[in-house]
Design an enzyme around this catalytic site. Sequence first.
Site, PDB file in Angstrom:
ATOM      1  N   SER A 237       0.823  -1.202   0.000  1.00  0.00           N
ATOM      2  CA  SER A 237       0.000   0.000   0.000  1.00  0.00           C
ATOM      3  C   SER A 237       0.863   1.260   0.000  1.00  0.00           C
ATOM      4  CB  SER A 237      -0.975  -0.047   1.181  1.00  0.00           C
ATOM      5  OG  SER A 237      -1.982   0.930   1.049  1.00  0.00           O
ATOM      6  N   ASP A 331      -8.633  -4.802  -6.056  1.00  0.00           N
ATOM      7  CA  ASP A 331      -8.208  -3.815  -5.072  1.00  0.00           C
ATOM      8  C   ASP A 331      -9.087  -2.576  -5.202  1.00  0.00           C
ATOM      9  OD1 ASP A 331      -6.942  -2.053  -3.401  1.00  0.00           O
ATOM     10  OD2 ASP A 331      -4.977  -2.179  -4.363  1.00  0.00           O
ATOM     11  N   HIS A 365      -7.285  -5.567  -1.345  1.00  0.00           N
ATOM     12  CA  HIS A 365      -6.109  -4.717  -1.141  1.00  0.00           C
ATOM     13  C   HIS A 365      -5.075  -5.322  -0.201  1.00  0.00           C
ATOM     14  CE1 HIS A 365      -3.781  -1.059  -1.099  1.00  0.00           C
ATOM     15  NE2 HIS A 365      -3.897  -0.938   0.215  1.00  0.00           N
TER      16      HIS A 365
END
Length: 426
Positions: A237, A331, A365
């Site tokens: 991330s 995601d 994600h």
Amino acid sequence: MRFCSQSTKQVRLRVFPSTRGFFDEPVQLKVDRLFPHQCVELRSKLVDDSGNVFKASAMYVADPSGRVDVCSSTCLGGSYNGVEPMGLYWSMAPETPHKKMKKKTVLSPMLVHIDVISGETGEVLATQTNERMLLMEGVKRIPLQNTKIKGVLFLPPGDGPFPGVLDLYTLGGGMNEIRASLLAKRGFVVLALAYYGYDDLPQTPKHFDLEYFEEAINFVRGHPQVQGPGIGIVSISKSGDLALSMSAFLSGISALVCINGCNANVLYPLHYKYTVIPPLLPVTKNLRVTASGILDVKNLLPDPALEENRDSVIPIERSSCQFLFAVSEDDRNWNSSLFAEQAASRLRDHEKHTFEVVTYPKAGHFLEVPYTPHCPSAFHAAVRNVVVFGGEPKAHSEAELDLWERIEKFLRKHLNCNGKQIKSQL
């Protein structure tokens, strides 16, 4: 183990190879001493360090011998269907919606409680507790003290030298030690690095200084148990763009794993000496709301390739390391597929083929270590609200399992490993 009455029978629930094992390793659940073709429900429950409860359930019918083996028996309903040996683990969902599993320290195990419930009476027939260890015996956990950099160092047992890894977690501040601890179990010296919201680091950053991360790299490289010449970085991330920036401006990095990251500097200015990379900022008009009322922020960030955003794009063509880009196609945090495609294209345009891209359909994600409860939605530190993160539980779990093994192989390949691995010990 506690047995519960079922007429004159004592139903037995067993965990193989042991009730104590490591978080990232599979177990086998077997129930016996049931009546032939008896209907039972298996339930799993985990309570994290913040008190959040995660649960799953599965319906089974015993075979003619009165046995259920989750590795071969078919689940007929509940949190999943079919033959799923670890289904009671990866399908666990939060009892309170929008919660993400949290572990404040790896010194204690995660406890997964398994119950066998009569399908007819609801009686608890047998129960077991599976201890999911995070810190292997012999691995040293050393919190950094009186140092500029903040984090926790994990050293495998033995004198080494071992490959060195810098582990960076996602936005939200604080510390997450799980991945670092389990990588140390596999024979890596790992520094889990905090970069804000931890100890005396700023609680809310105004910008990031690359010199801080440079010092962390030098710390790992200079450790007497770390073999050289370069180290690896594992990021996810927001920490993905920090890691890519490190590879572009700093030396000593040989291998970089970027999990659902961005190819541009995101949210905060990044400073290094006399250079400032401006942030790619969200466009609020691109915010969407799902049918269930949860925010969808996938398209909140604009396209980094647009002319007005190019100053935020990280010049990764300057890097000399190998890249592994892991991409979840579902995601919903942002457009990871686009960002990885642009990063790969930039390297290719500069005649650098030092990368591989692996994509995972229907994964969300947060690609964590295997058997972590899936997080389809949770509070977002930057948005300051609950957002959808995407993914279907089974596909997401399969992606985590594949990526975990892929990360180890990638790091070993590019960190000059001699093939020696640490054998898991309890």
